[in-house]
Every structure is written in C-alpha cells, then in structure tokens.
Design an enzyme around this catalytic site. Sequence first.
Site, PDB file in Angstrom:
ATOM      1  N   ARG A   1       0.646  -1.175   0.082  1.00  0.00           N
ATOM      2  CA  ARG A   1       0.076  -0.147  -0.016  1.00  0.00           C
ATOM      3  C   ARG A   1       1.082   1.356  -0.109  1.00  0.00           C
ATOM      4  NH1 ARG A   1      -2.770  -3.847   1.505  1.00  0.00           N
ATOM      5  NH2 ARG A   1      -0.915  -4.518   2.531  1.00  0.00           N
ATOM      6  N   THR A   2       1.713   1.378   0.979  1.00  0.00           N
ATOM      7  CA  THR A   2       2.415   2.679   1.026  1.00  0.00           C
ATOM      8  C   THR A   2       3.370   2.996  -0.117  1.00  0.00           C
ATOM      9  OG1 THR A   2       2.465   2.130   3.459  1.00  0.00           O
ATOM     10  CG2 THR A   2       3.764   3.982   2.849  1.00  0.00           C
TER      11      THR A   2
ATOM     12  N   LYS B   1      25.999  -3.363  -0.978  1.00  0.00           N
ATOM     13  CA  LYS B   1      27.502  -3.432  -1.107  1.00  0.00           C
ATOM     14  C   LYS B   1      28.143  -2.477   0.224  1.00  0.00           C
ATOM     15  CE  LYS B   1      27.184  -2.554  -6.046  1.00  0.00           C
ATOM     16  NZ  LYS B   1      27.532  -1.348  -6.751  1.00  0.00           N
TER      17      LYS B   1
ATOM     18  N   ARG C   1      10.875   4.009   3.667  1.00  0.00           N
ATOM     19  CA  ARG C   1      10.481   2.882   4.701  1.00  0.00           C
ATOM     20  C   ARG C   1      11.860   2.365   5.045  1.00  0.00           C
ATOM     21  NH1 ARG C   1       5.648  -1.029   4.979  1.00  0.00           N
ATOM     22  NH2 ARG C   1       4.677   0.827   5.225  1.00  0.00           N
TER      23      ARG C   1
ATOM     24  N   HIS D   1       4.631   5.740  11.595  1.00  0.00           N
ATOM     25  CA  HIS D   1       4.137   5.657  10.381  1.00  0.00           C
ATOM     26  C   HIS D   1       3.231   6.496  10.050  1.00  0.00           C
ATOM     27  CE1 HIS D   1       2.937   3.792   6.561  1.00  0.00           C
ATOM     28  NE2 HIS D   1       2.788   2.534   6.965  1.00  0.00           N
TER      29      HIS D   1
HETATM   30  N1   CP Z   1      -0.442   0.093   5.882  1.00  0.00           N
HETATM   31  C1   CP Z   1       0.803  -0.482   5.290  1.00  0.00           C
HETATM   32  O1   CP Z   1       1.511   0.069   5.523  1.00  0.00           O
HETATM   33  O2   CP Z   1       0.699  -1.619   4.360  1.00  0.00           O
HETATM   34  P1   CP Z   1       1.995  -1.859   3.763  1.00  0.00           P
HETATM   35  O3   CP Z   1       3.174  -2.412   4.556  1.00  0.00           O
HETATM   36  O4   CP Z   1       1.476  -2.774   2.478  1.00  0.00           O
HETATM   37  O5   CP Z   1       2.704  -0.744   3.075  1.00  0.00           O
END
Ligand code: CP
Length: 315
Positions: A51-52, A80, A101, A129
């Site tokens: 999603r993100t 590396k 992320r 998040h």
């Molecule tokens: N909700 C969420 O962060 O989903 P993903 O890990 O798929 O990005």
Amino acid sequence: MRHIIDLCDLTEKEFSDLYKLVSNIIDRPEGYVDACRGKVLGSLFYEPSTRTNLSFSTAMMRLGGSVVGFSDPNATSASKGETLKDTINMVSSYADMIVMRNPREGAAKVASMYSSVPVINAGDGGHLHPTQTLADMITILRMRGSADDMKIGLCGDLKYGRTVHSLLHFLQRYHNVQFYLIAPDALKLPDYMVKFLKDNNMPFCEVDSIDEVLPELDVLYMTRIQRERFVTAEEYTNLEGNYQLTAEKMKRAKKDMLVLHPLPRVDEIAQDVDDDPRAVYFRQARFGMFGRMALLLTLSKLPFERAGHHEIGAD
Ligand code: CP
C-alpha cells in the site's frame, strides 16, 4: 524545509489545511493532474510494502510528477555497504522529495539530517508511520465527522505496531477519546507509549479480548499479530480467537461502529466481515492515496534550499 517524521510534525492549522486539500482532491481530482509536473519523488523502500509504496507512486503520478527508487534494497548499493547517509545525500541531489521505509527505528530522522529535500517517513521499525495515520484520520473524519468524543479499541500487536503508536500520538490532539488496548501480554503497548498516554492524560484501559469491550466501541482499529511473536504455536492457537473479528462478533457491535485496519490482514478479520458496511479498511487504503497526494503537493510548494549541494553545472 519540512520533513514528516511524525504526523504531529504538522501543526493543527497545517493538518486542517491538508485535510481540506484531501477533500478537494477527492471531489475534483482532475484539477490536480499537473500539480506536481516536473517534480521527482525518490522512493526508498528498505522493507516490503504494498500500500504505502504503490500509493505514494500512484499519488505522485496522479499529480503529474515522476518517481524513481527501489523496493528491493538488495538490488542497490546498500547491499555493497553504502551507508544511509551517502544514499540520502545522493538521492536528495536527484529528487525533490524522498519517501523512505526502513526497518530501523529513527532511520527517517537520521535521513532527514542528511537530506537537502523533504523526507517523509513511510515507516521506521516499530516507531511511527505518519502517512498511515493520515489515512486513518481521513477515514475517521470523513466517516464520523470528528475524532472527538469516541471510544476506540486498538487490537493486536500493540508492542511492535508502528501504526498504533503513530495513531496514538496524533489522537492526543482530540478531546474525550477513550482508549481500549486489546492485546495479549506479550504484545502489550510498550512502556514508553504507556507513559505517553499517562503524561498526556489520555484515558486508557488494557483488556484481554475484543469480546470484553466490543459493544462499547465507536471505532475498532485492528492490527495483524505475527505468529512468530509468540513463544509457541500452541500459545498462538490458544489466544488467537481473542483477537479475531468475525461477522458473528460484529452482531454485538454498535450499528455505526467503524472497523479500521492498516492492512495487510492475515486472519484477524474474517473474510465474512468485508461485506459489512462498517468495515471500512479498503476505503481507508484508498483515502491513504488521496492523503499522500495532498501531502506531496503541500511539501512540493514549500520553499527549500538545497543546502550543502552545488547547483548542477556549478562545479
Ligand atoms: N499499511 C501499510 O503500511 O501497508 P504496506 O506495508 O503494504 O505498505
């Protein structure tokens, strides 16, 4: 320059303006197709994401911008031994904004220290998040009209769940919110987050199963429990029913209770809940894309200096 490490990095006024922009984009998406033309988003995913990652890319493309980046760090020079500092230094000389992320808590903050462009935290370990919280808040505000005066149950992995920690941080801004923390002993909210709730006078109680509180709730925020968090498979099997939502259980919930989940889900929400109009988790994921559009657009308009970088051609 503005980085988004926590959604609380936005003032109340900035969040209110962002929410209005989200509503405008939802109502009139065709008005924004060129809003980020010429802008490039650097998308650095050191951890898996559906999603993100995809919604940030979609958001940038729907604004007319472009995306460069990776979702497999093993295919980059990180494999590396390149440091985060050097990677960020490079990417911030290519891109106008960075979304990242990373499995390490605090990584987004570190990245922001070495970036000459805005950094958006797309999840740093079990910490925060913020754009998931943005999706959560858009869902609550659009579906309930307000996040004040509600009883919210947070269920599942409250120990490692960054979506829960982020949401609790942000809900501190709202009035008369009562929190029901529904988790097995091994996955209860960490002490630093309990202290946060106490320090901010956020009323909470810890309970052992959804059944104990379900009829009370206005919002139920489900999260995934990873089986490997339990010492034995038997321990998981014995407890899993306490943290699973089914259509049968939904009969005891309020008629207007909302079920949210950041997704992905495994089996903590039974498939037979999906058709219940109170189950809004797929709409929540779609709102996340609109929220990310609004955030990218807002950040792209803020003035910033490419401190520490020469202009192209200056050498
Ligand atoms: N909700 C969420 O962060 O989903 P993903 O890990 O798929 O990005």
